[in-house]
Scaffold this motif. Sequence first.
Motif, PDB file in Angstrom:
ATOM      1  N   ILE A   8      -2.338   7.531 -22.064  1.00 15.30           N
ATOM      2  CA  ILE A   8      -1.950   8.897 -21.720  1.00 15.30           C
ATOM      3  C   ILE A   8      -0.476   9.101 -22.053  1.00 15.30           C
ATOM      4  CG2 ILE A   8      -1.762  10.616 -19.889  1.00 15.30           C
ATOM      5  CD1 ILE A   8      -3.944   9.055 -18.372  1.00 15.30           C
ATOM      6  N   ASP A   9      -0.199  10.045 -22.943  1.00 14.08           N
ATOM      7  CA  ASP A   9       1.182  10.395 -23.246  1.00 14.08           C
ATOM      8  C   ASP A   9       1.760  11.176 -22.071  1.00 14.08           C
ATOM      9  OD1 ASP A   9       1.064   9.206 -25.736  1.00 14.08           O
ATOM     10  OD2 ASP A   9       0.838  11.081 -26.850  1.00 14.08           O
ATOM     11  N   VAL A  10       2.994  10.884 -21.706  1.00 12.94           N
ATOM     12  CA  VAL A  10       3.635  11.525 -20.555  1.00 12.94           C
ATOM     13  C   VAL A  10       3.662  13.039 -20.724  1.00 12.94           C
ATOM     14  CG1 VAL A  10       5.804  11.746 -19.276  1.00 12.94           C
ATOM     15  CG2 VAL A  10       5.001   9.495 -19.971  1.00 12.94           C
ATOM     16  N   TRP A  11       4.014  13.522 -21.909  1.00 13.02           N
ATOM     17  CA  TRP A  11       4.118  14.963 -22.115  1.00 13.02           C
ATOM     18  C   TRP A  11       2.781  15.651 -21.858  1.00 13.02           C
ATOM     19  CZ3 TRP A  11       1.128  17.563 -25.579  1.00 13.02           C
ATOM     20  CH2 TRP A  11       0.493  16.814 -26.566  1.00 13.02           C
ATOM     21  N   LEU A  12       1.675  15.008 -22.243  1.00 18.60           N
ATOM     22  CA  LEU A  12       0.362  15.608 -22.039  1.00 18.60           C
ATOM     23  C   LEU A  12      -0.017  15.600 -20.552  1.00 18.60           C
ATOM     24  CD1 LEU A  12      -2.099  16.915 -23.316  1.00 18.60           C
ATOM     25  CD2 LEU A  12      -3.087  14.639 -23.575  1.00 18.60           C
ATOM     26  N   VAL A  14       2.077  15.806 -18.114  1.00 14.22           N
ATOM     27  CA  VAL A  14       2.895  16.858 -17.500  1.00 14.22           C
ATOM     28  C   VAL A  14       2.286  18.234 -17.778  1.00 14.22           C
ATOM     29  CG1 VAL A  14       5.153  18.005 -17.609  1.00 14.22           C
ATOM     30  CG2 VAL A  14       5.024  15.505 -17.495  1.00 14.22           C
ATOM     31  N   VAL A  15       1.874  18.486 -19.018  1.00 11.92           N
ATOM     32  CA  VAL A  15       1.287  19.782 -19.379  1.00 11.92           C
ATOM     33  C   VAL A  15      -0.002  20.027 -18.592  1.00 11.92           C
ATOM     34  CG1 VAL A  15       0.142  21.050 -21.255  1.00 11.92           C
ATOM     35  CG2 VAL A  15       2.347  19.945 -21.651  1.00 11.92           C
ATOM     36  N   MET A  16      -0.890  19.029 -18.544  1.00 11.82           N
ATOM     37  CA  MET A  16      -2.172  19.215 -17.857  1.00 11.82           C
ATOM     38  C   MET A  16      -1.993  19.358 -16.344  1.00 11.82           C
ATOM     39  SD  MET A  16      -4.671  16.812 -20.128  1.00 11.82           S
ATOM     40  CE  MET A  16      -6.206  17.509 -19.547  1.00 11.82           C
ATOM     41  N   THR A  17      -1.097  18.584 -15.773  1.00  8.15           N
ATOM     42  CA  THR A  17      -0.831  18.700 -14.341  1.00  8.15           C
ATOM     43  C   THR A  17      -0.161  20.037 -14.050  1.00  8.15           C
ATOM     44  OG1 THR A  17      -0.602  16.301 -14.174  1.00  8.15           O
ATOM     45  CG2 THR A  17       0.311  17.605 -12.369  1.00  8.15           C
ATOM     46  N   GLY A  18       0.759  20.446 -14.913  1.00  4.59           N
ATOM     47  CA  GLY A  18       1.409  21.754 -14.762  1.00  4.59           C
ATOM     48  C   GLY A  18       0.411  22.897 -14.821  1.00  4.59           C
ATOM     49  N   ALA A  19      -0.540  22.814 -15.739  1.00  6.65           N
ATOM     50  CA  ALA A  19      -1.568  23.851 -15.845  1.00  6.65           C
ATOM     51  C   ALA A  19      -2.397  23.929 -14.560  1.00  6.65           C
ATOM     52  CB  ALA A  19      -2.472  23.579 -17.043  1.00  6.65           C
ATOM     53  N   ALA A  20      -2.721  22.771 -14.003  1.00 10.45           N
ATOM     54  CA  ALA A  20      -3.486  22.750 -12.756  1.00 10.45           C
ATOM     55  C   ALA A  20      -2.671  23.352 -11.610  1.00 10.45           C
ATOM     56  CB  ALA A  20      -3.911  21.322 -12.424  1.00 10.45           C
ATOM     57  N   ILE A  21      -1.376  23.072 -11.563  1.00  9.97           N
ATOM     58  CA  ILE A  21      -0.515  23.618 -10.502  1.00  9.97           C
ATOM     59  C   ILE A  21      -0.381  25.136 -10.634  1.00  9.97           C
ATOM     60  CG2 ILE A  21       1.883  23.681  -9.661  1.00  9.97           C
ATOM     61  CD1 ILE A  21       1.942  20.618 -10.281  1.00  9.97           C
ATOM     62  N   SER A 100      -3.526  10.664 -25.929  1.00  7.50           N
ATOM     63  CA  SER A 100      -2.299  10.206 -26.561  1.00  7.50           C
ATOM     64  C   SER A 100      -2.395  10.517 -28.051  1.00  7.50           C
ATOM     65  CB  SER A 100      -2.147   8.694 -26.363  1.00  7.50           C
ATOM     66  OG  SER A 100      -1.091   8.198 -27.148  1.00  7.50           O
ATOM     67  N   LEU A 101      -1.247  10.666 -28.687  1.00  6.15           N
ATOM     68  CA  LEU A 101      -1.258  10.856 -30.137  1.00  6.15           C
ATOM     69  C   LEU A 101      -1.334   9.526 -30.878  1.00  6.15           C
ATOM     70  CD1 LEU A 101       1.258  13.796 -30.631  1.00  6.15           C
ATOM     71  CD2 LEU A 101      -1.241  13.833 -30.767  1.00  6.15           C
ATOM     72  N   ASP A 102      -1.323   8.421 -30.159  1.00  4.15           N
ATOM     73  CA  ASP A 102      -1.533   7.086 -30.734  1.00  4.15           C
ATOM     74  C   ASP A 102      -3.048   6.870 -30.745  1.00  4.15           C
ATOM     75  OD1 ASP A 102      -1.276   4.535 -31.670  1.00  4.15           O
ATOM     76  OD2 ASP A 102      -0.607   3.691 -29.754  1.00  4.15           O
TER      77      ASP A 102
END
Length: 143
Positions: A8-12, A14-21, A100-102
């Motif tokens: 899990i990429d950190v930025w993703l 943050v985005v997904m958790t932010g969307a849920a909030i 992740s983008l990896d």
Amino acid sequence: MAVFRSKIDVWLAVVMTGAAIVALAAIVPLARLPSAGIWIAALLAGVGVALPLWVLLGTHYTLTDSTLQVRSGPFRWRIPLSEINGIEHTRSPLSSPALSLDRLQISYGRGSLLMISPRDRDAFMRELAARGVAAAATAQLAS
């Protein structure tokens, strides 16, 4: 059977958790409205809160003796190992059950592609090779 969690990429996250909030914050005033507001709030809770968290926490890849089973929240894929034609490393941002983008891009069947991001990519590739997937051995040599 071997189970691999998604990297899990950190930025993703943050985005997904932010969307849920944000969705959760929108639900509170809606829930106070008359009857229609309750239904809209419930729908928003399901789609806006539960779905991103389900995908974030429920993305994993299972190797059985004959299949690769991919699960990302409510979404599922089952790929027979015998149909895997190729595996490549990629950083493609296209939509996929990879957090992740990896990523590994798996070619299977007649032109189908699926990208995944196992946290322990080397162990995943070894497990594929141990199950006789020739593309895994080839991809390991190329990396």
